[in-house]
Design a protein around this motif. Structure first.
Motif, mmCIF file in Angstrom:
data_model
loop_
_atom_site.group_PDB
_atom_site.id
_atom_site.type_symbol
_atom_site.label_atom_id
_atom_site.label_comp_id
_atom_site.label_asym_id
_atom_site.label_seq_id
_atom_site.Cartn_x
_atom_site.Cartn_y
_atom_site.Cartn_z
ATOM 1 N N MET A 152 -12.294 2.348 12.377
ATOM 2 C CA MET A 152 -10.877 2.033 12.542
ATOM 3 C C MET A 152 -10.602 1.432 13.921
ATOM 4 S SD MET A 152 -9.255 2.644 9.728
ATOM 5 C CE MET A 152 -10.767 1.960 8.984
ATOM 6 N N ASN A 153 -11.291 1.925 14.951
ATOM 7 C CA ASN A 153 -11.125 1.365 16.286
ATOM 8 C C ASN A 153 -11.603 -0.077 16.353
ATOM 9 O OD1 ASN A 153 -9.875 3.136 18.177
ATOM 10 N ND2 ASN A 153 -11.664 4.459 18.135
ATOM 11 N N VAL A 154 -12.734 -0.359 15.713
ATOM 12 C CA VAL A 154 -13.256 -1.729 15.693
ATOM 13 C C VAL A 154 -12.242 -2.659 15.029
ATOM 14 C CG1 VAL A 154 -15.043 -3.245 14.776
ATOM 15 C CG2 VAL A 154 -15.673 -1.034 15.766
ATOM 16 N N PHE A 155 -11.715 -2.239 13.880
ATOM 17 C CA PHE A 155 -10.699 -3.041 13.196
ATOM 18 C C PHE A 155 -9.472 -3.235 14.087
ATOM 19 C CE2 PHE A 155 -12.542 -1.595 8.964
ATOM 20 C CZ PHE A 155 -13.049 -2.852 8.658
ATOM 21 N N ALA A 156 -9.006 -2.133 14.702
ATOM 22 C CA ALA A 156 -7.772 -2.173 15.492
ATOM 23 C C ALA A 156 -7.856 -3.195 16.616
ATOM 24 C CB ALA A 156 -7.473 -0.784 16.061
#
Length: 294
Positions: free
Chosen positions: A230-234
Protein backbone atom coordinates in the motif's frame (compact mmCIF):
# COMPACT_ATOMS: atom_id res chain seq x y z
CA UNK A 1 1.68 13.03 -10.84
CA UNK A 2 1.82 16.73 -10.00
CA UNK A 3 -0.58 19.60 -9.65
CA UNK A 4 0.35 20.76 -13.18
CA UNK A 5 -1.58 17.83 -14.64
CA UNK A 6 -5.29 18.00 -15.49
CA UNK A 7 -7.30 18.76 -12.30
CA UNK A 8 -9.50 15.67 -12.38
CA UNK A 9 -6.57 13.36 -13.05
CA UNK A 10 -4.56 14.94 -10.21
CA UNK A 11 -7.45 14.72 -7.75
CA UNK A 12 -8.12 11.05 -8.62
CA UNK A 13 -4.45 10.18 -8.20
CA UNK A 14 -4.36 12.05 -4.86
CA UNK A 15 -7.43 10.13 -3.64
CA UNK A 16 -5.91 6.77 -4.54
CA UNK A 17 -2.67 7.70 -2.83
CA UNK A 18 -4.51 8.84 0.29
CA UNK A 19 -6.60 5.65 0.54
CA UNK A 20 -3.53 3.45 0.10
CA UNK A 21 -1.59 5.38 2.73
CA UNK A 22 -4.53 5.21 5.15
CA UNK A 23 -4.74 1.43 4.79
CA UNK A 24 -0.98 1.12 5.22
CA UNK A 25 -1.14 3.20 8.38
CA UNK A 26 -3.93 1.11 9.89
CA UNK A 27 -1.93 -2.06 9.20
CA UNK A 28 1.16 -0.60 10.90
CA UNK A 29 -0.87 0.25 14.01
CA UNK A 30 -2.22 -3.29 14.13
CA UNK A 31 1.37 -4.53 13.97
CA UNK A 32 2.22 -2.26 16.91
CA UNK A 33 -0.64 -3.70 18.94
CA UNK A 34 0.46 -7.27 18.23
CA UNK A 35 4.09 -6.46 19.11
CA UNK A 36 3.01 -4.89 22.41
CA UNK A 37 1.09 -8.09 23.22
CA UNK A 38 4.01 -10.34 22.24
CA UNK A 39 6.85 -8.29 23.77
CA UNK A 40 6.41 -9.71 27.26
CA UNK A 41 7.36 -13.23 26.15
CA UNK A 42 8.91 -13.09 22.66
CA UNK A 43 12.21 -11.24 21.95
CA UNK A 44 11.78 -8.29 19.60
CA UNK A 45 14.51 -9.52 17.26
CA UNK A 46 12.71 -12.85 16.93
CA UNK A 47 9.42 -11.12 16.08
CA UNK A 48 11.14 -8.93 13.48
CA UNK A 49 12.96 -11.91 11.91
CA UNK A 50 9.80 -14.05 11.61
CA UNK A 51 7.99 -11.02 10.21
CA UNK A 52 10.53 -10.65 7.40
CA UNK A 53 10.55 -14.38 6.62
CA UNK A 54 6.78 -14.18 6.10
CA UNK A 55 7.21 -11.22 3.74
CA UNK A 56 9.89 -13.08 1.76
CA UNK A 57 7.57 -16.11 1.48
CA UNK A 58 4.60 -13.99 0.36
CA UNK A 59 6.70 -12.33 -2.33
CA UNK A 60 8.48 -15.50 -3.48
CA UNK A 61 5.56 -17.98 -3.53
CA UNK A 62 3.52 -16.40 -6.37
CA UNK A 63 6.67 -15.93 -8.42
CA UNK A 64 7.73 -19.53 -7.86
CA UNK A 65 4.28 -20.78 -8.93
CA UNK A 66 4.39 -18.66 -12.08
CA UNK A 67 7.98 -19.67 -12.83
CA UNK A 68 9.33 -16.13 -12.41
CA UNK A 69 11.82 -16.83 -9.65
CA UNK A 70 14.21 -14.02 -10.54
CA UNK A 71 13.26 -10.45 -9.54
CA UNK A 72 14.24 -7.95 -12.19
CA UNK A 73 15.94 -5.03 -10.51
CA UNK A 74 18.70 -2.47 -10.82
CA UNK A 75 20.53 -0.48 -8.21
CA UNK A 76 20.97 -3.23 -5.60
CA UNK A 77 22.80 -0.79 -3.35
CA UNK A 78 19.64 1.31 -3.04
CA UNK A 79 17.69 -1.73 -1.89
CA UNK A 80 20.32 -2.47 0.75
CA UNK A 81 20.29 1.12 2.04
CA UNK A 82 16.49 1.14 2.14
CA UNK A 83 16.51 -2.18 4.01
CA UNK A 84 18.90 -0.76 6.61
CA UNK A 85 16.66 2.27 7.11
CA UNK A 86 13.54 0.13 7.36
CA UNK A 87 15.26 -2.26 9.78
CA UNK A 88 16.19 0.66 12.05
CA UNK A 89 12.63 1.97 11.86
CA UNK A 90 11.14 -1.43 12.72
CA UNK A 91 13.41 -2.19 15.68
CA UNK A 92 13.18 1.31 17.17
CA UNK A 93 9.41 1.24 16.75
CA UNK A 94 9.19 -2.22 18.36
CA UNK A 95 11.32 -0.99 21.27
CA UNK A 96 9.08 2.02 21.80
CA UNK A 97 5.75 0.19 21.60
CA UNK A 98 6.95 -2.56 23.95
CA UNK A 99 7.28 0.07 26.72
CA UNK A 100 4.64 2.66 25.81
CA UNK A 101 0.93 2.65 24.91
CA UNK A 102 0.22 2.20 21.21
CA UNK A 103 -1.52 5.59 20.96
CA UNK A 104 1.45 7.46 22.45
CA UNK A 105 3.90 5.81 20.06
CA UNK A 106 1.55 6.44 17.15
CA UNK A 107 1.24 10.13 18.03
CA UNK A 108 5.03 10.49 18.28
CA UNK A 109 5.43 8.77 14.92
CA UNK A 110 3.60 11.70 13.38
CA UNK A 111 6.96 13.44 13.49
CA UNK A 112 7.22 11.70 10.13
CA UNK A 113 5.15 14.61 8.79
CA UNK A 114 8.00 16.94 9.72
CA UNK A 115 10.77 14.71 8.39
CA UNK A 116 8.89 13.88 5.19
CA UNK A 117 8.07 17.48 4.35
CA UNK A 118 11.63 18.71 4.96
CA UNK A 119 13.24 15.82 3.11
CA UNK A 120 10.77 16.03 0.22
CA UNK A 121 11.67 19.70 -0.14
CA UNK A 122 15.44 19.26 0.04
CA UNK A 123 15.73 15.88 -1.68
CA UNK A 124 12.88 15.75 -4.21
CA UNK A 125 12.42 19.48 -4.75
CA UNK A 126 8.73 19.52 -3.81
CA UNK A 127 7.07 22.86 -3.11
CA UNK A 128 6.74 23.98 0.50
CA UNK A 129 3.83 26.40 1.04
CA UNK A 130 3.21 28.62 4.07
CA UNK A 131 0.08 26.61 4.94
CA UNK A 132 2.03 23.37 4.84
CA UNK A 133 4.70 24.90 7.07
CA UNK A 134 2.01 25.91 9.58
CA UNK A 135 0.55 22.39 9.59
CA UNK A 136 3.96 20.84 10.11
CA UNK A 137 4.74 23.23 12.96
CA UNK A 138 1.48 22.31 14.71
CA UNK A 139 2.18 18.58 14.19
CA UNK A 140 5.66 19.03 15.65
CA UNK A 141 4.14 20.77 18.68
CA UNK A 142 1.77 17.82 19.12
CA UNK A 143 4.67 15.37 19.11
CA UNK A 144 6.54 17.45 21.71
CA UNK A 145 3.46 17.47 23.94
CA UNK A 146 3.21 13.67 23.79
CA UNK A 147 6.93 13.31 24.51
CA UNK A 148 6.30 15.48 27.61
CA UNK A 149 9.92 16.56 28.03
CA UNK A 150 10.79 17.37 31.65
CA UNK A 151 13.94 18.96 33.00
CA UNK A 152 16.49 16.30 33.85
CA UNK A 153 14.43 13.47 32.35
CA UNK A 154 14.79 11.75 28.99
CA UNK A 155 12.04 9.58 27.53
CA UNK A 156 14.32 7.02 25.87
CA UNK A 157 11.48 5.04 24.35
CA UNK A 158 9.75 8.18 23.10
CA UNK A 159 12.92 9.27 21.34
CA UNK A 160 13.24 5.75 19.93
CA UNK A 161 9.86 6.38 18.29
CA UNK A 162 11.18 9.68 16.88
CA UNK A 163 14.19 7.83 15.46
CA UNK A 164 11.85 5.25 13.95
CA UNK A 165 9.86 8.04 12.29
CA UNK A 166 12.97 9.62 10.78
CA UNK A 167 14.27 6.32 9.40
CA UNK A 168 10.87 5.38 7.98
CA UNK A 169 10.51 8.78 6.28
CA UNK A 170 13.80 8.25 4.48
CA UNK A 171 12.81 4.70 3.55
CA UNK A 172 9.43 5.80 2.15
CA UNK A 173 10.92 8.69 0.18
CA UNK A 174 13.35 6.27 -1.44
CA UNK A 175 10.30 4.60 -3.02
CA UNK A 176 9.65 7.84 -4.89
CA UNK A 177 13.30 7.87 -5.93
CA UNK A 178 13.08 4.19 -7.06
CA UNK A 179 9.80 4.52 -8.96
CA UNK A 180 11.20 2.63 -11.97
CA UNK A 181 11.70 -0.47 -9.81
CA UNK A 182 9.03 -3.23 -9.88
CA UNK A 183 6.86 -3.31 -6.73
CA UNK A 184 7.85 -6.93 -6.01
CA UNK A 185 11.53 -5.98 -6.16
CA UNK A 186 11.10 -3.10 -3.71
CA UNK A 187 9.21 -5.20 -1.16
CA UNK A 188 10.98 -8.51 -1.77
CA UNK A 189 14.59 -7.38 -1.80
CA UNK A 190 14.06 -5.30 1.31
CA UNK A 191 12.64 -8.33 3.13
CA UNK A 192 15.54 -10.54 2.01
CA UNK A 193 18.14 -8.03 3.20
CA UNK A 194 16.31 -7.59 6.49
CA UNK A 195 15.94 -11.33 7.10
CA UNK A 196 19.65 -11.88 6.49
CA UNK A 197 20.62 -8.98 8.73
CA UNK A 198 18.27 -9.94 11.57
CA UNK A 199 19.04 -13.68 11.53
CA UNK A 200 22.16 -13.70 13.78
CA UNK A 201 20.56 -11.57 16.49
CA UNK A 202 17.27 -13.46 16.35
CA UNK A 203 18.99 -16.84 16.65
CA UNK A 204 21.02 -15.65 19.65
CA UNK A 205 17.89 -14.71 21.64
CA UNK A 206 15.46 -17.32 20.22
CA UNK A 207 12.71 -18.39 22.61
CA UNK A 208 10.06 -21.09 22.45
CA UNK A 209 6.62 -19.71 21.61
CA UNK A 210 3.05 -20.94 21.88
CA UNK A 211 0.85 -21.45 18.84
CA UNK A 212 -0.94 -18.18 19.59
CA UNK A 213 2.34 -16.30 19.84
CA UNK A 214 3.55 -17.86 16.59
CA UNK A 215 0.29 -16.82 14.94
CA UNK A 216 0.86 -13.28 16.20
CA UNK A 217 4.39 -13.20 14.76
CA UNK A 218 3.12 -14.50 11.42
CA UNK A 219 0.33 -11.91 11.43
CA UNK A 220 2.88 -9.10 11.75
CA UNK A 221 4.52 -10.38 8.57
CA UNK A 222 1.24 -10.54 6.66
CA UNK A 223 0.28 -7.03 7.80
CA UNK A 224 3.74 -5.67 6.93
CA UNK A 225 3.56 -7.19 3.43
CA UNK A 226 0.15 -5.59 2.93
CA UNK A 227 1.19 -2.20 4.31
CA UNK A 228 4.37 -2.07 2.24
CA UNK A 229 2.46 -2.73 -0.96
CA UNK A 230 0.00 0.00 0.00
CA UNK A 231 2.89 2.38 0.72
CA UNK A 232 4.45 1.67 -2.67
CA UNK A 233 1.13 2.40 -4.38
CA UNK A 234 0.55 5.53 -2.27
CA UNK A 235 3.85 7.21 -3.04
CA UNK A 236 3.61 6.36 -6.72
CA UNK A 237 0.14 7.85 -7.00
CA UNK A 238 0.86 11.13 -5.20
CA UNK A 239 3.54 13.42 -3.81
CA UNK A 240 4.66 12.26 -0.33
CA UNK A 241 4.00 15.61 1.32
CA UNK A 242 0.55 15.85 -0.31
CA UNK A 243 -0.85 12.75 1.40
CA UNK A 244 1.24 12.43 4.55
CA UNK A 245 -1.46 14.10 6.66
CA UNK A 246 -3.88 11.23 5.92
CA UNK A 247 -1.98 9.20 8.49
CA UNK A 248 -3.96 10.93 11.24
CA UNK A 249 -6.29 7.94 10.80
CA UNK A 250 -3.61 5.89 12.57
CA UNK A 251 -4.28 7.69 15.82
CA UNK A 252 -7.94 6.66 15.84
CA UNK A 253 -7.01 3.00 15.30
CA UNK A 254 -4.34 3.21 18.02
CA UNK A 255 -6.73 4.68 20.59
CA UNK A 256 -9.24 1.90 19.89
CA UNK A 257 -6.55 -0.79 20.29
CA UNK A 258 -5.27 0.66 23.57
CA UNK A 259 -8.77 0.83 25.04
CA UNK A 260 -10.30 -2.36 23.64
CA UNK A 261 -7.30 -4.70 23.90
CA UNK A 262 -5.12 -3.35 26.71
CA UNK A 263 -7.68 -1.38 28.72
CA UNK A 264 -5.50 1.74 28.60
CA UNK A 265 -7.14 5.15 28.73
CA UNK A 266 -5.10 7.86 26.97
CA UNK A 267 -3.36 10.37 29.21
CA UNK A 268 -4.11 14.08 28.94
CA UNK A 269 -0.93 14.93 27.06
CA UNK A 270 -1.61 12.12 24.57
CA UNK A 271 -5.07 13.52 23.85
CA UNK A 272 -3.74 17.08 23.59
CA UNK A 273 -0.87 16.03 21.35
CA UNK A 274 -3.21 13.93 19.24
CA UNK A 275 -5.62 16.88 18.92
CA UNK A 276 -2.76 19.06 17.66
CA UNK A 277 -1.83 16.38 15.12
CA UNK A 278 -5.43 16.23 13.87
CA UNK A 279 -5.49 20.05 13.73
CA UNK A 280 -2.29 19.97 11.69
CA UNK A 281 -3.93 17.51 9.31
CA UNK A 282 -6.90 19.84 8.89
CA UNK A 283 -4.65 22.83 8.24
CA UNK A 284 -2.79 20.99 5.49
CA UNK A 285 -5.91 19.49 3.88
CA UNK A 286 -8.01 22.68 3.85
CA UNK A 287 -5.00 24.73 2.90
CA UNK A 288 -4.54 22.56 -0.17
CA UNK A 289 -8.25 22.78 -0.95
CA UNK A 290 -8.25 26.58 -0.78
CA UNK A 291 -4.83 27.13 -2.26
CA UNK A 292 -5.20 24.13 -4.53
CA UNK A 293 -3.34 24.63 -7.77
CA UNK A 294 -2.76 28.34 -7.57
Amino acid sequence: MTRNDAPDVWEYSLLKGAVCLGLAGAAFVLIAGIVRWLSGSVPLLQIAFIQQIVVVALVALPRAVSGQVRMTSVGHGRHMVRAMLTGAAILLGFLAVSHMPVAEVTAILFSRMVFTAILAKTWLGERFSLVKAMGIAVAAAGVVVVLDPSFGEVNIYGWAAVGSAAAMSLSMLMIRWMRSEPREAIVGRQAIWLAVGLAPGAISVWADVSWMELAGCLATGLLLWFSQHMNVFAFRYAEPSAIQSVEAFRLVVALVIDLAVFGILPEDQTMLGGALVVLATGIVIFGRRDGGRN
